[in-house]
Design an enzyme around this catalytic site. Structure first.
Site, PDB file in Angstrom:
ATOM      1  N   PRO A   2       0.814  -1.214   0.000  1.00  0.00           N
ATOM      2  CA  PRO A   2       0.000   0.000   0.000  1.00  0.00           C
ATOM      3  C   PRO A   2       0.851   1.270   0.000  1.00  0.00           C
ATOM      4  O   PRO A   2       1.608   1.514   0.932  1.00  0.00           O
ATOM      5  CB  PRO A   2      -0.819  -0.122   1.292  1.00  0.00           C
ATOM      6  CG  PRO A   2      -0.692  -1.553   1.712  1.00  0.00           C
ATOM      7  CD  PRO A   2       0.629  -2.006   1.199  1.00  0.00           C
ATOM      8  N   GLU A   3       0.733   2.038  -1.071  1.00  0.00           N
ATOM      9  CA  GLU A   3       1.381   3.345  -1.172  1.00  0.00           C
ATOM     10  C   GLU A   3       0.251   4.374  -1.131  1.00  0.00           C
ATOM     11  O   GLU A   3      -0.894   4.014  -0.830  1.00  0.00           O
ATOM     12  CB  GLU A   3       2.180   3.439  -2.487  1.00  0.00           C
ATOM     13  CG  GLU A   3       3.186   2.293  -2.623  1.00  0.00           C
ATOM     14  CD  GLU A   3       4.000   2.326  -3.905  1.00  0.00           C
ATOM     15  OE1 GLU A   3       4.134   3.413  -4.519  1.00  0.00           O
ATOM     16  OE2 GLU A   3       4.507   1.273  -4.298  1.00  0.00           O
ATOM     17  N   HIS A  93      -3.948 -14.594   9.866  1.00  0.00           N
ATOM     18  CA  HIS A  93      -3.110 -13.412  10.119  1.00  0.00           C
ATOM     19  C   HIS A  93      -3.913 -12.173  10.519  1.00  0.00           C
ATOM     20  O   HIS A  93      -3.461 -11.054  10.324  1.00  0.00           O
ATOM     21  CB  HIS A  93      -2.222 -13.071   8.912  1.00  0.00           C
ATOM     22  CG  HIS A  93      -1.392 -14.211   8.445  1.00  0.00           C
ATOM     23  ND1 HIS A  93      -0.416 -14.789   9.222  1.00  0.00           N
ATOM     24  CD2 HIS A  93      -1.396 -14.905   7.276  1.00  0.00           C
ATOM     25  CE1 HIS A  93       0.147 -15.778   8.556  1.00  0.00           C
ATOM     26  NE2 HIS A  93      -0.436 -15.879   7.361  1.00  0.00           N
ATOM     27  N   ARG A 112       2.737 -10.391   6.963  1.00  0.00           N
ATOM     28  CA  ARG A 112       4.152 -10.252   7.369  1.00  0.00           C
ATOM     29  C   ARG A 112       4.367  -9.509   8.678  1.00  0.00           C
ATOM     30  O   ARG A 112       5.499  -9.268   9.080  1.00  0.00           O
ATOM     31  CB  ARG A 112       4.943  -9.607   6.243  1.00  0.00           C
ATOM     32  CG  ARG A 112       5.075 -10.569   5.086  1.00  0.00           C
ATOM     33  CD  ARG A 112       5.932 -10.041   3.975  1.00  0.00           C
ATOM     34  NE  ARG A 112       5.435 -10.575   2.728  1.00  0.00           N
ATOM     35  CZ  ARG A 112       5.850 -10.228   1.538  1.00  0.00           C
ATOM     36  NH1 ARG A 112       6.768  -9.298   1.415  1.00  0.00           N
ATOM     37  NH2 ARG A 112       5.342 -10.758   0.468  1.00  0.00           N
ATOM     38  N   ARG A 155      20.025  18.168  -2.151  1.00  0.00           N
ATOM     39  CA  ARG A 155      20.335  16.794  -1.744  1.00  0.00           C
ATOM     40  C   ARG A 155      21.468  16.198  -2.566  1.00  0.00           C
ATOM     41  O   ARG A 155      21.813  16.702  -3.623  1.00  0.00           O
ATOM     42  CB  ARG A 155      19.086  15.916  -1.907  1.00  0.00           C
ATOM     43  CG  ARG A 155      17.870  16.428  -1.195  1.00  0.00           C
ATOM     44  CD  ARG A 155      17.853  15.937   0.225  1.00  0.00           C
ATOM     45  NE  ARG A 155      16.573  16.211   0.857  1.00  0.00           N
ATOM     46  CZ  ARG A 155      15.955  15.365   1.694  1.00  0.00           C
ATOM     47  NH1 ARG A 155      16.493  14.216   1.983  1.00  0.00           N
ATOM     48  NH2 ARG A 155      14.808  15.693   2.229  1.00  0.00           N
TER      49      ARG A 155
END
Length: 275
Positions: A2-3, A93, A112, A155
């Site tokens: 998920p982004e 899970h 996970r 940067r």
DNA sequence: CTTCCTCCCTGTTCGC
DNA sequence: TGCGAACAGGGAGGAA
């Protein structure tokens, strides 16, 4: 994974279901997924709190509760937050089950076990590690071409690891970073200081474009992602490079390659995205 | 200060 | 065919 577009999709699917409901019970099956406070306090605080609205910041979901508390959820890689009937079978899970005042449930499930939950009084949000240092929201007006240009000058990193840095821009992950770099025709290993003004402009638009398209298509389901109603996304069909090693580049037809950049698999077209 | 690497975790895929 | 190794990756934390 998920982004931003996936988390936004979860937000949009959950908010209409949850707004106005109260938490009437909580079962914590895997205590370590709750970062703060300890499980007993977590239960005590959440009971009888009402869900007022759901926001998103970067990849965090923020459930704003009554009495000025916020329940933060980060799904990390395989986390799922779903609304379901209490009779529905509990998926393997499943780590936390919230029962709601209408009898339905909100369930947090994560294969996970990387995903985390935090319950904090609203003023403490400003002190929360990981959350407080989040960079600009890429779909917000404050993310300007000028901001990107100035930051890239300041940067000294390769462009891909920099785009994944949540303190720089909040919400990009491996999928949308690779897609944006391909659209802007920038190699993931390029040093950010070497990007031309033209490339920066392309990158700026590409970032907004892929995120917007991701949201419009209800996110990307490569493997695990589902929205708040258990439905898969649709953007995987429209990905141009991510997870397409060996397939033809949609622009030049040459094969997409995969290479580790900053420890992450990166998919790109070596012809369209030259060093 | 910065950037980069390792680790956490389980399911899936790879190679012998 | 079977089984262990490698891989997947967001972000915390530590090293350089």
């Amino acid at each position: 994974m998920p982004e931003l577009p996936e988390v936004e999709t979860v937000r949009r699917t959950l908010e209409p279901k949850l707004a106005g409901l109260k938490f009437t019970a909580v079962q914590i099956l895997m205590p370590k997924v709750i970062k703060t406070p300890d499980p007993d306090q977590f239960k005590e605080i959440i009971l009888d709190k009402k869900i007022i609205k759901i926001n998103r910041r970067g990849k965090y979901l923020l459930l704003h509760l009554s009495e000025k508390y916020t329940l933060l959820v980060h799904l990390r890689m395989t986390g799922r937050l779903t609304y379901s009937e209490k009779e529905a079978p509990v998926a393997k899970h499943t780590h936390v089950i919230f029962t709601l005042s209408n009898g339905c449930q909100l369930r947090f499930c994560d294969t996970r076990q990387f995903g985390r939950l935090w319950m904090v009084p609203v003023p403490s949000l400003e002190e929360l590690a990981g959350f407080k240092d989040l960079g600009v929201e890429p779909l917000d007006d404050r993310f300007t071409r000028d901001y990107l240009k100035k930051e890239l000058r300041r940067r000294h990193a390769r462009i891909k690891p920099l785009l994944l840095d949540q303190t720089f821009i909040a919400g990009l992950g491996n999928i949308y970073t690779d897609e944006a770099l391909h659209r802007a025709r920038i190699n993931p290993e390029r040093l950010c200081t070497t990007l031309t003004p033209r490339e920066i402009a392309h990158l700026y638009h590409a970032i907004q474009e892929v995120l917007q398209e991701g949201i419009e298509n209800r996110g990307t389901t490569v493997r695990d992602f589902i929205d708040g109603n258990g439905r898969a996304g649709g953007y995987q069909e429209l990905l141009r490079v991510y997870s397409r090693e060996g397939e033809p580049c949609p622009h030049c037809n040459r094969p997409i390659v995969r290479k580790k950049v900053g420890g992450r698999s990166s998919y790109y077209c070596p012809f369209c995205q030259k060093i």
